[in-house]
Design a protein around this motif. Sequence first.
Motif, PDB file in Angstrom:
ATOM      1  N   ARG A 167      35.202  63.358   4.121  1.00  0.00           N
ATOM      2  CA  ARG A 167      36.221  64.799   5.363  1.00  0.00           C
ATOM      3  C   ARG A 167      36.039  65.804   5.729  1.00  0.00           C
ATOM      4  NH1 ARG A 167      41.434  62.603   4.288  1.00  0.00           N
ATOM      5  NH2 ARG A 167      41.041  60.774   5.077  1.00  0.00           N
ATOM      6  N   PRO A 168      35.919  66.571   4.716  1.00  0.00           N
ATOM      7  CA  PRO A 168      35.806  67.850   5.364  1.00  0.00           C
ATOM      8  C   PRO A 168      34.124  67.456   5.611  1.00  0.00           C
ATOM      9  CG  PRO A 168      36.131  68.269   2.554  1.00  0.00           C
ATOM     10  CD  PRO A 168      36.236  66.601   3.837  1.00  0.00           C
ATOM     11  N   ALA A 169      33.075  66.739   5.012  1.00  0.00           N
ATOM     12  CA  ALA A 169      32.008  66.996   5.665  1.00  0.00           C
ATOM     13  C   ALA A 169      31.806  66.980   7.365  1.00  0.00           C
ATOM     14  CB  ALA A 169      30.756  65.874   4.522  1.00  0.00           C
ATOM     15  N   GLN A 170      32.834  65.258   7.482  1.00  0.00           N
ATOM     16  CA  GLN A 170      33.497  65.016   9.147  1.00  0.00           C
ATOM     17  C   GLN A 170      33.515  66.533  10.328  1.00  0.00           C
ATOM     18  OE1 GLN A 170      35.956  62.044   8.205  1.00  0.00           O
ATOM     19  NE2 GLN A 170      33.907  60.236   8.306  1.00  0.00           N
ATOM     20  N   GLU A 171      34.363  66.585   9.189  1.00  0.00           N
ATOM     21  CA  GLU A 171      34.852  68.441   9.834  1.00  0.00           C
ATOM     22  C   GLU A 171      33.887  69.268  10.402  1.00  0.00           C
ATOM     23  OE1 GLU A 171      38.098  68.365  11.412  1.00  0.00           O
ATOM     24  OE2 GLU A 171      38.546  67.072  10.953  1.00  0.00           O
ATOM     25  N   ARG A 172      33.239  69.280   9.041  1.00  0.00           N
ATOM     26  CA  ARG A 172      31.879  70.510   9.061  1.00  0.00           C
ATOM     27  C   ARG A 172      31.352  70.093  10.605  1.00  0.00           C
ATOM     28  NH1 ARG A 172      32.128  70.348   3.848  1.00  0.00           N
ATOM     29  NH2 ARG A 172      30.038  68.987   4.067  1.00  0.00           N
ATOM     30  N   PHE A 173      30.577  68.923  10.564  1.00  0.00           N
ATOM     31  CA  PHE A 173      29.904  67.856  11.263  1.00  0.00           C
ATOM     32  C   PHE A 173      30.767  68.694  12.857  1.00  0.00           C
ATOM     33  CE2 PHE A 173      29.693  64.294  14.586  1.00  0.00           C
ATOM     34  CZ  PHE A 173      28.167  64.512  14.402  1.00  0.00           C
ATOM     35  N   ARG A 174      32.144  67.713  13.055  1.00  0.00           N
ATOM     36  CA  ARG A 174      32.978  68.364  14.327  1.00  0.00           C
ATOM     37  C   ARG A 174      32.344  69.944  14.921  1.00  0.00           C
ATOM     38  NH1 ARG A 174      38.198  68.203  16.836  1.00  0.00           N
ATOM     39  NH2 ARG A 174      39.010  69.388  15.027  1.00  0.00           N
ATOM     40  N   ARG A 175      32.710  70.332  13.472  1.00  0.00           N
ATOM     41  CA  ARG A 175      32.182  72.299  13.770  1.00  0.00           C
ATOM     42  C   ARG A 175      30.926  72.433  14.610  1.00  0.00           C
ATOM     43  NH1 ARG A 175      35.938  72.758   9.692  1.00  0.00           N
ATOM     44  NH2 ARG A 175      34.157  73.210   8.315  1.00  0.00           N
ATOM     45  N   ASP A 176      30.051  72.103  13.866  1.00  0.00           N
ATOM     46  CA  ASP A 176      29.008  72.358  14.102  1.00  0.00           C
ATOM     47  C   ASP A 176      27.987  71.768  15.712  1.00  0.00           C
ATOM     48  OD1 ASP A 176      28.203  73.356  11.549  1.00  0.00           O
ATOM     49  OD2 ASP A 176      27.037  70.602  10.709  1.00  0.00           O
ATOM     50  N   ILE A 177      28.790  69.943  15.519  1.00  0.00           N
ATOM     51  CA  ILE A 177      28.612  69.869  17.447  1.00  0.00           C
ATOM     52  C   ILE A 177      29.466  70.981  18.334  1.00  0.00           C
ATOM     53  CG2 ILE A 177      29.120  67.683  18.931  1.00  0.00           C
ATOM     54  CD1 ILE A 177      26.911  67.629  16.588  1.00  0.00           C
ATOM     55  N   ARG A 178      30.367  71.141  18.017  1.00  0.00           N
ATOM     56  CA  ARG A 178      31.327  71.949  18.845  1.00  0.00           C
ATOM     57  C   ARG A 178      30.506  73.552  18.913  1.00  0.00           C
ATOM     58  NH1 ARG A 178      32.895  75.526  21.687  1.00  0.00           N
ATOM     59  NH2 ARG A 178      35.476  76.065  21.601  1.00  0.00           N
ATOM     60  N   ASN A 179      30.163  73.794  17.911  1.00  0.00           N
ATOM     61  CA  ASN A 179      29.228  75.500  18.521  1.00  0.00           C
ATOM     62  C   ASN A 179      28.114  75.123  18.640  1.00  0.00           C
ATOM     63  OD1 ASN A 179      31.629  76.936  16.820  1.00  0.00           O
ATOM     64  ND2 ASN A 179      30.421  76.326  15.321  1.00  0.00           N
ATOM     65  N   THR A 180      27.396  74.295  19.242  1.00  0.00           N
ATOM     66  CA  THR A 180      26.464  73.716  20.214  1.00  0.00           C
ATOM     67  C   THR A 180      26.641  73.781  22.195  1.00  0.00           C
ATOM     68  OG1 THR A 180      26.475  71.688  20.426  1.00  0.00           O
ATOM     69  CG2 THR A 180      25.600  72.313  18.301  1.00  0.00           C
ATOM     70  N   ALA A 181      28.233  74.192  22.322  1.00  0.00           N
ATOM     71  CA  ALA A 181      28.786  74.469  23.350  1.00  0.00           C
ATOM     72  C   ALA A 181      27.804  75.892  23.592  1.00  0.00           C
ATOM     73  CB  ALA A 181      29.993  75.058  23.402  1.00  0.00           C
ATOM     74  N   PRO A 182      27.666  75.935  25.470  1.00  0.00           N
ATOM     75  CA  PRO A 182      27.196  76.670  25.672  1.00  0.00           C
ATOM     76  C   PRO A 182      27.545  78.449  26.127  1.00  0.00           C
ATOM     77  CG  PRO A 182      27.048  75.533  27.634  1.00  0.00           C
ATOM     78  CD  PRO A 182      27.642  74.678  26.046  1.00  0.00           C
ATOM     79  N   ASP A 183      27.461  79.396  25.839  1.00  0.00           N
ATOM     80  CA  ASP A 183      27.669  80.504  25.310  1.00  0.00           C
ATOM     81  C   ASP A 183      27.793  81.127  26.811  1.00  0.00           C
ATOM     82  OD1 ASP A 183      29.774  82.093  24.840  1.00  0.00           O
ATOM     83  OD2 ASP A 183      28.551  83.859  23.575  1.00  0.00           O
ATOM     84  N   PHE A 184      28.571  80.560  27.203  1.00  0.00           N
ATOM     85  CA  PHE A 184      28.283  81.368  29.291  1.00  0.00           C
ATOM     86  C   PHE A 184      29.390  82.262  28.782  1.00  0.00           C
ATOM     87  CE2 PHE A 184      27.418  77.065  30.677  1.00  0.00           C
ATOM     88  CZ  PHE A 184      26.383  76.967  31.193  1.00  0.00           C
TER      89      PHE A 184
END
Length: 771
Positions: free
Chosen positions: A423-440
């Motif tokens: 589960r911690p690896a899944q949470e890290r994956f979600r954060r990594d994807i979330r951090n790809t959001a464009p920083d407008f």
Amino acid sequence: MSRFSNHDPDSSSSSSPSADDLDSDHGVGLSNPLLSQGRRRMLDLVNRLHNTGVQIDIDLPQIAVIGSQSAGKSSLIESISGISLPRAAGTCTRCPTECRLARSDAPWKCIVELRFITDKNGQTLGQARNESFGDPIFSKSEVEDRIRRAQRAILNPSKASRNFLDDDDEEVPEVSFSTNYISLQISGPEVADLSFVDLPGLIASVSRGGNERDIAMVESLVTSYICKPSCVILLTVACETDFENQGAHHLTKKYDPEGKRTIGVLTKPDRIPRGDEESWLPLIRNEQEVLENNWYCVKQPSSQDLKQGITWEEARSRENDFFSMTAPWSELDPMYQKYLRTTNLVDRLSSILSDLISKRLPQIQIELENTIQKTRTGLQQLPKPPSSDAVGEIATLLHVFVADLHKLLEGVPNAEGLLQVIRPAQERFRRDIRNTAPDFRPFKERWSPEAPTPFQEPQFLSNEDGYEDSAGQLPPTAKIPIYINEVMDRALAARTRELPGHYPFVVQKSFIVEFTAKWASPAQVLCRVVHTTLSQHVKALITHHFSSFGQGGLEQRVTILVQDYMNQRALATQDLISKLIALEEDGPLTLNEHYLADYKSKFMSYYKGAREKIQNPVLATAIEAYRPEQPLPTDPYGNQIPLTGIAQVLSSLASVGLSGVHAEDLVKLLSPDRMDPALNIMSDVRAYFQVAYKRIADNIPLAIDRELVRGVGRELLPALYSGLGMNGTDGVRICHELAQESPSVAGKREELLKRLERLETASRELVRVGL
């Protein structure tokens, strides 16, 4: 013929019988049939316990005769047991000689056996090996020669023992000393039940006929006997040598420092230099080197006496004459006279050993029961012995393993469970994807003084994404900001034939492609982490189910097959992940229009509000200060005060039917901003990211769970059957090979079973006599 008799072996003496004649009315020493019935019963019991071999596991009472070289040990044993042992100048005993005496109504008999506890290379055997050495002996005159030959067989371990029964070639032995030993089982009407052992003489130094290895070996051998608390130590000290120079005494003091189980025996008193006799008397009076059971002094026949064929009766008579007529022995007080002569020694020894047996028997029973329980527990901890139905046994093992694997894959309520660990690896994956959001950033270039620092993402995201800090804000990231003028420049560069104020959708798509292109790497990382974690858990499960089976071959085969199957599932999972990522990279698409529109509206309001903080700070401050949940203000008399500010504006809008307007929407009523097209693009892209990122944050873990985690359990059992070849023509043979028990486990099982048999036999002996 025995060395103590010139008579026929069947002759007898009315007073002191010879060693060849134990059929007379009175035995010698411990063989005396006049011992009380209770004492004899205990001696019988201990001898039967020795016969079971349980002395390997339990400390049984025993007599061990020790001393330095040529200290007269063999003569003592003859006095105690009535048998003759080989005798020679220097060291004549080069291996232990165990005597097991058993009373019997049958004629006198002696069985000689060789007991091997090490192989020819000196390596300890897992189980002692017993060999009969010749036919039973019915004449006492043959015992000495048989023992001599048996010792030669022991000292030449590479040669067949039977060759020494008739071979008279006195060749140089292969080894000087041996821990393997001779066992004499003597029975007859006048033989008491008793066990004792004659040990090789301790070597004082290399100059006395040994080498460093022999000296250490003999000392270790003697120590292995006398260190046991139930061993009665007969310490022989020759009076012809200085007391302080005799190493046997020092070794005895080490293991019996209080002298509670040691009987000291002075031998060869006739060889004391004239005038030095007085120096030995303090020992007899127990004034020097005090022993609880005292020191004794005996005089045995000399080598010349033996050559002349002295009888046992003559030997005892000469001993009596020596102590009666030779000073200073004859001048000792009567209370010390009882410590002189062989008969007094063996009578005392009988009493000491009997008392020891009486005290030890209750403890022996407790030790037996405890050791039996411990042995049974050891057997229970071993894997089940191989079944005669190898195919059925392996099939059962595979089915139980796969069933447990399914439980593991479905999830167990344990912090160390597979799903909990990944589960911690899944949470890290979600954060990594979330951090790809464009920083407008709705401001000009980064050096613009009007841009606030730091720029936080909107509060409504923290309520959904769950990554806010202690202040309720999403933490700033290290992403490269995309400023509004950069967005506008890209939009202007993309125009072709569009009408003024319109910009192609390819601008939004270019931003979307940029962040979706970053999703493949964290997705594949998650797949590899789950694969590694899954492999570790499955490997542990394989070890648990198969490590104790056979010789480890089944565990190895199953491990290889399961790893190969997991690798196949991992490849299939990676392919599925690549397809899911490709779906996102091909272009934006969603049917969740309401969700997308809601997010676009929120982002547009947020970006415009952020710009208005600079362009129209009064309105922005009023919007931030507005709290719709506050009650309407009243004056001191309870009358409502008319609304003002943002509240008045919203109330007025509601009165004309615009009741759905929120405070943050007021910025949309302002005059157009020249950057509105860029704000629209930013809101579009950011809204779509929220839709797509949550979709991929779910789909990738779902794909890994189905294809890899749950996928390992699907069709695994048929794969194992096929991989092991159980369904083929050689299935039975393969299963039999895999079911073979490992030599270490088999050896351990055999050792424990033999120990349990010894212990239970000994326990039955105790029960039989009512103990």
